[in-house]
Design an enzyme around this catalytic site. Sequence first.
Site, short mmCIF file in Angstrom:
data_model
loop_
_atom_site.label_atom_id
_atom_site.label_comp_id
_atom_site.label_asym_id
_atom_site.label_seq_id
_atom_site.Cartn_x
_atom_site.Cartn_y
_atom_site.Cartn_z
N ASP A 78 3.84 3.72 -8.88
CA ASP A 78 2.55 3.94 -8.25
C ASP A 78 2.79 3.79 -6.76
O ASP A 78 3.22 2.74 -6.30
CB ASP A 78 1.59 2.84 -8.74
CG ASP A 78 0.15 3.29 -8.69
OD1 ASP A 78 -0.12 4.28 -7.98
OD2 ASP A 78 -0.69 2.65 -9.33
N TRP A 512 -6.59 5.14 -8.72
CA TRP A 512 -6.75 5.04 -10.18
C TRP A 512 -6.90 6.42 -10.82
O TRP A 512 -6.57 6.61 -11.99
CB TRP A 512 -7.96 4.18 -10.54
CG TRP A 512 -7.69 2.74 -10.27
CD1 TRP A 512 -8.24 1.97 -9.30
CD2 TRP A 512 -6.76 1.90 -10.96
NE1 TRP A 512 -7.71 0.70 -9.34
CE2 TRP A 512 -6.80 0.63 -10.35
CE3 TRP A 512 -5.89 2.10 -12.04
CZ2 TRP A 512 -6.02 -0.44 -10.78
CZ3 TRP A 512 -5.11 1.05 -12.46
CH2 TRP A 512 -5.17 -0.21 -11.85
N GLN A 548 -6.00 -4.73 -17.14
CA GLN A 548 -5.93 -3.27 -17.16
C GLN A 548 -6.85 -2.65 -18.19
O GLN A 548 -6.98 -1.43 -18.24
CB GLN A 548 -4.49 -2.81 -17.43
CG GLN A 548 -3.49 -3.22 -16.37
CD GLN A 548 -3.58 -2.37 -15.10
OE1 GLN A 548 -4.53 -1.61 -14.91
NE2 GLN A 548 -2.59 -2.50 -14.24
N TRP A 552 -6.51 0.69 -15.94
CA TRP A 552 -5.66 1.82 -16.33
C TRP A 552 -6.04 2.40 -17.69
O TRP A 552 -6.16 3.61 -17.84
CB TRP A 552 -4.19 1.37 -16.33
CG TRP A 552 -3.24 2.52 -16.45
CD1 TRP A 552 -3.24 3.65 -15.69
CD2 TRP A 552 -2.19 2.67 -17.40
NE1 TRP A 552 -2.21 4.48 -16.08
CE2 TRP A 552 -1.56 3.90 -17.13
CE3 TRP A 552 -1.69 1.87 -18.43
CZ2 TRP A 552 -0.46 4.35 -17.87
CZ3 TRP A 552 -0.60 2.32 -19.16
CH2 TRP A 552 0.01 3.55 -18.88
N LYS A 585 -3.15 -20.59 -11.07
CA LYS A 585 -2.48 -19.33 -10.82
C LYS A 585 -1.07 -19.59 -10.25
O LYS A 585 -0.89 -20.50 -9.46
CB LYS A 585 -3.30 -18.56 -9.77
CG LYS A 585 -3.41 -17.09 -10.05
CD LYS A 585 -4.37 -16.45 -9.05
CE LYS A 585 -4.14 -14.95 -9.04
NZ LYS A 585 -5.03 -14.24 -8.17
N LYS A 588 3.35 -18.32 -4.91
CA LYS A 588 4.63 -18.46 -4.23
C LYS A 588 4.58 -19.57 -3.20
O LYS A 588 5.52 -20.33 -3.05
CB LYS A 588 4.98 -17.15 -3.53
CG LYS A 588 5.93 -16.30 -4.36
CD LYS A 588 6.40 -15.10 -3.56
CE LYS A 588 6.42 -13.87 -4.45
NZ LYS A 588 6.21 -12.63 -3.76
#
Length: 951
Positions: A78, A512, A548, A552, A585, A588
């Site tokens: 994508d 999308w 998704q 998607w 969550k 990083k």
Amino acid sequence: MSYNEKEIELIQFWKDNKIFEKSVEQRPENNPYIFYDGPPFATGLPHYGHILSFVTKDVFPRYWTMKGYRCERKWGWDCHGLPIESICEKILNLKQKNEIYEMGVSNFNEFCRSKVLWYTNEWKNTVERMGKWIDFDNSYKTMDNTYMETVWYIFKKIYNEGFVYKGKKVLFYCPRCETPLSNFEISMDNSYKDVTEESITAKFKLKEEPRTFLLAWTTTPWTLIGNVALAINSEQTYVKLKVDNEFLILIKNKLDIIKDEYEIIEEFKGNDLLNKKYEPLYQISTNSNGNGHIVIDGGEDVQSEEGTGIIHLAIYGEFDYEIIKKHNLPIIQHIDEHGDLKSGPKDWIGKWFKDVDEEVLEDLKQRNLLFNSEDYTHSYPFCYRCDTPLIYNALDAWFIDIQQIKPRLLETNEKIKWYPKEISKRYQNIIETAPDWCISRNRFWATAMPIWMCEKCNEIKVIGSIKELQESAVEEVPDNLDLHRHIVDEIHLRCPSCKKVMNRIPEVFDCWLESGSMPYAAKHYPFENVEWFNNNFPSHFVSEYIGQVRAWFYYMHVISILLFNEIPFKNVVVNGNILAEDGTKMSKSKRNFPDPNLIVEKYGADALRIYLLSSQLMRAQDLNFKEEIVKQVYRRFNLLLFNVLKFYSMIDFEELTMDISISNNILDKWIISLLNILILDVTERMDDYDTAEVSRLLFSFIEDLSTWYVKNSRDRFKSEDIHEKSSAMNALSYVLVNLSKLLAPLTPFMAEMIYQKLKEKVIVDSDSVHLEQWPEHDEKLITHKIHENMDLTRVIVSRSLELRENSKIPVRQPLQKVILKGVTLDNDYLQVIARALNVRDVIIEKEDEKELIIELDTKITSELKLEGIARNLIRYLNNYRKKLKLSPKNRIDLYLTTESKEVWESLEIHKEKIKKMIQADNVFKSIKDKVGGKKYNIDKHVIEVYIEVKN
Ligand SMILES: [Zn+2]
Ligand SMILES: [Zn+2]
């Protein structure tokens, strides 16, 4: 070699021998298993969520390939949209959209193109290291001309069929990225955050009634500048109060918000308030009809849970906008596209909308138009790319009319098999509440929308292919035209009506629309591959994480319904989210999760694969990632199997076959029957896309194999009796061959390690387990009675071992007998019990006991004691051999000395057995001048030994 290194070696082996390519090509083209791999962005490094999707999307194609289907797998990227644009804006230090125009759309887009595949190598490494098989190097990209041309084709087709319209809608809008975002995108990435802000209740002065105010509450004071009306519920009861020398009006059931002393002057239905005029808080020049600033009926939507039962209306809300349109009220947009105030009090013009909140608050307070203000915590959406607070904004945009196809979407959802099943209901709800799809974006790096508009008469022309553009364009258009905005904008058409110039509209497509077009665009359908496509649509299988479902999966479904009125996929596996160990969550910056590369280095990809595949993630539930569990999986799965395999390969045996008919041994029969049940169950669960249950079945079988079958068959594998030995070896070979095939989809490395070991023994002949057929169970080999009896046998053994433990007699010390009451078992099983318990006799007493009673004879005669010493000695000496790294072929001489009379006695009686078990030719009763031997303590008897290796 570590497990990690072994896996890496296998990756090379698969590459060198083109095993993946062969596994696809060897299957017939007319028997396809179709799989769509959703295209990810390469704008960041792959994380656990991606790894989960690599694994899920690898298991089922492998499985169906083994079942005889041809499963082609092609990677995709994508490439478009806000993710890459905002990264490039950061690198280029662009703060505002107009800076992109200043640098030139062409320069900006080419910069995006140069950065979009930045991390592809890292992705390739991770994909490969996780054992995911896919054609990576010939990947399709959503920025390919062929891909974009198909998107044009699709758009034109659905435009011509009346599914596209241009309209003004209130949409979430990021004032920094200056583009609308869809509700889907916002909820998908959970862009809502709890924020605490000052909410205010403002006083709106009625025109005809002196000192009388309507109270209205808002969390967004800046919107008060654009207020056009107040909405009430005409059915509800309102009150007019006297507080000091003012009159206040609000809904009756919210009287508790009035903290001062008050007197109720009047009670009336909301109806009585309709059409009353009030003075706007802010004078604003509008070019509209000017019928605003009145009280209107908002109907049942006006509730009083929060606020005053009187709603302030401005266009910055979905509900507000609908009412404003319905009542033909003025449209006031007082914020510009950058989020700055463009009309309202002069001093505030140009201020950022969020900064206006404070100004309004102060200003109303000074003018005595503020009833109160208080901190209010609510959940508010932020741009998922740049973290700017979003606003609702009424925008011109292009839409796909979802309402028209909703019934068909709902109807065809019945045909989709969702895993887990519950998602179907959730998806149905998503369809039911779906708004029309805003497919235009006011951005740069995406497929340009192929709409040209006449600058004079506004006539529209939609283009569906490069060829069509070549035929209609004023300029020369090359065959390989790039369909990005900066290229296509240079091309003009001639208006068929008025002959003036037509320009392309500035919008680009929502990305999308591009990813939802993947089944067609990846193959440049219908410009190429029409026949292939007809045989390869819809897909059998897709999989993504739960976010998704409304993205998607939904968009693919919508486009497929628009094009073919059919579903685009039949089976959907939905994964949950992977969270940090503490349930938050993964982040990083917080470093609250272990680096996936390190996990793979420590435990291998297989352990991580089966950890994920066995978890609730496969049932669409979230999982807190715990390294400790990966470690346990490594022990329970990799190590157990690895030890079985090591044991198997150490046994020296030439005439191996998989002929299992020769065995009459009950343990062989049991494990063979168990394996056939496993084949049956695993196949059934794999057909149902249930890897969690498949993993459970495999774990359980491996434990039975290792801790019961192999453990209790050890002597038979070393037996001098050739029939006994070959029965055991053939049975284990048969089990391992089939087990390697059952493991192949889930843990491709371990499966291959086993298979290659069997190949060394020449009992399999494919180049790889992954070129094998899926095994079929043999009903004749399943005997349920054996499992009943063996289960009972295992209960007896485990309870007897407890008795031994209680009496503190180690298992190595032989005992005379165990007596069982209340059971019947054949001699076969009694032998298994005797061996497992190290007792000479198992006696069943036929007394009429209702339940199992075990009596263990714990008396140790001197004869038993001497045997115990011999057994201990054998064990110590075999460990000694292991330390010297001797193979079973190495012969030795044993030198031994001790002060203990009992040890000499034991040695005398059991000499031949000891010699055989430790592969010794001679036993010398002295240690002579040998140095560097070992000293053991067996039951307080000190023994010194020395091993001399002879070959
Ligand atoms: Zn933004
Ligand atoms: Zn025209």
